[in-house]
Design an enzyme around this catalytic site. Structure first.
Site, PDB file in Angstrom:
ATOM      1  N   SER A  38      34.299  50.363  51.283  1.00 56.25           N
ATOM      2  CA  SER A  38      34.859  50.352  49.926  1.00 56.25           C
ATOM      3  C   SER A  38      35.824  49.183  49.807  1.00 56.25           C
ATOM      4  O   SER A  38      36.009  48.414  50.753  1.00 56.25           O
ATOM      5  CB  SER A  38      35.592  51.659  49.657  1.00 56.25           C
ATOM      6  OG  SER A  38      36.819  51.655  50.362  1.00 56.25           O
ATOM      7  N   LYS A  39      36.462  49.096  48.648  1.00 54.07           N
ATOM      8  CA  LYS A  39      37.418  48.012  48.388  1.00 54.07           C
ATOM      9  C   LYS A  39      38.476  47.911  49.474  1.00 54.07           C
ATOM     10  O   LYS A  39      38.944  46.828  49.805  1.00 54.07           O
ATOM     11  CB  LYS A  39      38.123  48.266  47.053  1.00 54.07           C
ATOM     12  CG  LYS A  39      37.297  47.879  45.861  1.00 54.07           C
ATOM     13  CD  LYS A  39      38.183  47.120  44.855  1.00 54.07           C
ATOM     14  CE  LYS A  39      37.357  46.585  43.722  1.00 54.07           C
ATOM     15  NZ  LYS A  39      37.060  47.614  42.718  1.00 54.07           N
ATOM     16  N   ARG A  40      38.859  49.062  49.988  1.00 55.20           N
ATOM     17  CA  ARG A  40      39.879  49.133  51.031  1.00 55.20           C
ATOM     18  C   ARG A  40      39.568  48.171  52.190  1.00 55.20           C
ATOM     19  O   ARG A  40      40.452  47.675  52.856  1.00 55.20           O
ATOM     20  CB  ARG A  40      39.857  50.558  51.577  1.00 55.20           C
ATOM     21  CG  ARG A  40      41.138  51.167  51.897  1.00 55.20           C
ATOM     22  CD  ARG A  40      41.000  52.683  52.114  1.00 55.20           C
ATOM     23  NE  ARG A  40      39.671  53.242  51.976  1.00 55.20           N
ATOM     24  CZ  ARG A  40      38.879  53.522  52.995  1.00 55.20           C
ATOM     25  NH1 ARG A  40      39.252  53.267  54.216  1.00 55.20           N
ATOM     26  NH2 ARG A  40      37.685  54.066  52.775  1.00 55.20           N
ATOM     27  N   HIS A  41      38.281  47.949  52.428  1.00 57.37           N
ATOM     28  CA  HIS A  41      37.895  47.133  53.579  1.00 57.37           C
ATOM     29  C   HIS A  41      37.868  45.642  53.279  1.00 57.37           C
ATOM     30  O   HIS A  41      37.423  44.856  54.091  1.00 57.37           O
ATOM     31  CB  HIS A  41      36.520  47.564  54.095  1.00 57.37           C
ATOM     32  CG  HIS A  41      36.497  48.984  54.569  1.00 57.37           C
ATOM     33  ND1 HIS A  41      36.017  50.003  53.794  1.00 57.37           N
ATOM     34  CD2 HIS A  41      36.919  49.531  55.716  1.00 57.37           C
ATOM     35  CE1 HIS A  41      36.136  51.141  54.456  1.00 57.37           C
ATOM     36  NE2 HIS A  41      36.685  50.891  55.618  1.00 57.37           N
ATOM     37  N   GLY A  42      38.302  45.248  52.115  1.00 59.17           N
ATOM     38  CA  GLY A  42      38.276  43.815  51.782  1.00 59.17           C
ATOM     39  C   GLY A  42      37.254  43.567  50.700  1.00 59.17           C
ATOM     40  O   GLY A  42      36.940  44.460  49.929  1.00 59.17           O
TER      41      GLY A  42
END
Ligand code: GLU
Length: 498
Positions: A259-263
């Protein structure tokens, strides 16, 4: 065999890695050795029936993402094809016909429950901890003639599928094997046509896959729980379902869904961060699939030639940014000078390398930029790094700090002395090849009894403005004797005056 696959995004968000992987695997299967029939094809179909979450921006995002990725569809929006249109909102009239046929056959029914009634029923179920989920099927018992009349009279309603209760639905997933679900556990009588007249995803998806003669559906595993319902729908319509293959999940390195959390996750974000589309494709193609042993870098054609459903892995794939960076560096290294210049040019223009931000290069600047590619190819990981590294070729660098000129454990006086020696070498360095220039500098260092690195440091800082620069000799050749000498002499004056 003819293999017809499709990528069917819903334009309710930007294209991301998961979508690219789904599109890519479908594309590869349609060009794999198994797809020998002349009618094999890869389609793009826009599933834009969710009007609440729809945004035209997301449609544009599909096109810009795939434009950049550089692999397209044989049939679909923009290219047309025998089953056009390939945009579901342009096919709305068509789905109702099949829902009506299901009503006619007693396999679907009108439901007149209002949103409030449904919400109240849900709350009551929850309060009673009944364990039941979904719709209560209350409208199933309305006599069909009465229901048709009410619908014809314009009473707001939806059409629901009548799930055959007490039965079991079975199918074989090409990756996960045999799967069975008790029909009573399938999402209770799902809506096929919404009150706005639009079909739901389930109906439109099945109707289109059938009409467009899709043979294989490769899609994300999150759709697995919808598949029994789709099989029931195929049966109700008397159609043969395609082969289903639910792809392994893509996780971040923390084991959670990517997800976005990962970049960066949107495709356009990868582009703006300086990835090459070829590197991204190459890496994503390996998320959950294996090809030949002992090889990492493949062309799209090689991937297709080696692709088969039997080489997919069941285990979740882990998205590793470091590995992707490695691919990117490899791809940058393998680019021709012209290609690398073209790919990185937008970043150079954006950064104002050729004048103000946004200015394109003059023909002479464009030539210089392309000739400079060998200087950065070996070390750049991202395209975005390239313009910055080459700035000194296009404008005089600001005067470096005094300490940058001074080799370790040395002083200004020595730095000035070394720079003077360097200045004497400039005419030769700028005209000789790397090897000859290297030998010259080495001989000079030996003759003066100094270290090679110490002799080069002040010269490098004077010419490029930095202690860390692209290879000095190549840079000096591109700048020419005059510019190198002018910069070095100006720096020499600075050192002497300190
Ligand atoms: N429109 C669905 C999506 O957005 C397609 C799922 C499928 O491939 O059936 O993913």
């Amino acid at each position: 065999m003819n293999i017809r696959c499709r990528y069917a995004p819903s334009p309710t968000g930007n294209q991301h890695i998961g979508g690219l992987r789904t599109a890519l695997f479908n594309y590869l299967l349609s060009r794999s050795p198994a797809a020998e029939g002349g009618k094999s094809a890869f389609l793009l179909r826009l599933e834009d029936t969710d009007r609440l979450r729809f945004d035209k921006l997301y449609v544009d995002n599909v096109f810009s993402s795939f434009d950049w990725l550089g692999f397209g569809w044989d049939e679909g929006p923009g290219v047309g094809g025998p089953y056009a249109p390939y945009v579901q909102s342009e096919r709305v009239g068509l789905y109702k016909k099949y829902a009506d046929a299901l009503i006619e056959a007693g396999k679907a029914y009108y439901c007149f429950c209002s949103a409030e009634e449904l919400a109240a029923a849900r709350d009551a179920r929850e309060a009673a901890h009944s364990g039941e989920s979904g719709y209560s099927r209350v409208c199933r018992s309305i006599p069909p003639a009465e229901a048709s009349l009410r619908a014809a009279n314009g009473e707001p309603c939806v059409i629901r599928l009548k799930i055959p209760l007490g039965e079991t639905t079975r199918f074989t997933d090409a990756l996960l094997g045999d799967i069975e679900w008790k029909n009573d556990d399938v999402n209770a009588d799902p809506v096929l046509i919404k009150s706005d007249g639009f079909p739901t995803y389930h109906l439109a998806n099945i109707v289109d896959d059938h009409l467009m003669k899709i043979t294989h559906v490769l899609r994300a595993q999150e759709w697995l729980s919808s598949t029994p319902l789709h099989i029931i729908l195929y049966k109700a319509l008397g159609w043969e379902p395609p082969v289903f293959c639910h792809l392994p999940m893509v996780m971040g390195q923390d084991g959670k869904k990517l997800s976005k959390r990962h970049g960066a996750t949107s495709i356009n974000e990868f582009r703006s961060r300086g990835y090459l589309s070829g590197a991204l494709i190459n890496y994503v193609a390996q998320l959950g699939a294996s090809y030949e042993e002992g090889k990492d870098v493949y062309t799209l054609e090689e991937l297709a030639a080696n692709f088969s459903l039997s080489k997919l892995n069941k285990a979740p794939a882990v998205f590793d940014y470091k590995k992707l960076e490695w691919f990117n560096a490899r791809y940058i290294m393998a680019c021709s000078n012209e290609e690398l210049a073209a790919q990185s040019l937008p970043f150079a223009v954006e950064n104002g390398l050729f004048g103000e931000a946004g200015d394109g290069p003059s023909p002479q600047q464009a030539g210089l930029y392309t000739s400079a590619m060998p200087l950065v190819k070996e070390r750049a990981v991202f395209l975005t790094e390239i313009p910055k590294k080459l700035e000194f070729l296009f404008r005089d660098p600001p005067l470096a700090k005094l300490e940058d000129f001074i080799p370790k454990k040395s002083d200004v006086k020595t730095a000035a002395f070394l720079l003077k020696k360097g200045v004497d070498l400039i005419p030769k360095i700028c005209t000789a090849g790397d090897e000859e220039a290297g030998a010259l500098v080495k001989a000079k260092a030996e003759a003066e009894g100094v270290k090679l690195g110490d002799l080069l440091q002040p010269l490098r800082v004077a010419i490029t403005g930095s202690r860390v620069s692209p290879p000095l000799f190549g840079s000096a050749r591109l700048l020419g004797v005059e510019k190198c000498a002018a910069r070095a002499n100006a720096c020499l004056e600075f050192l002497v005056s300190n």
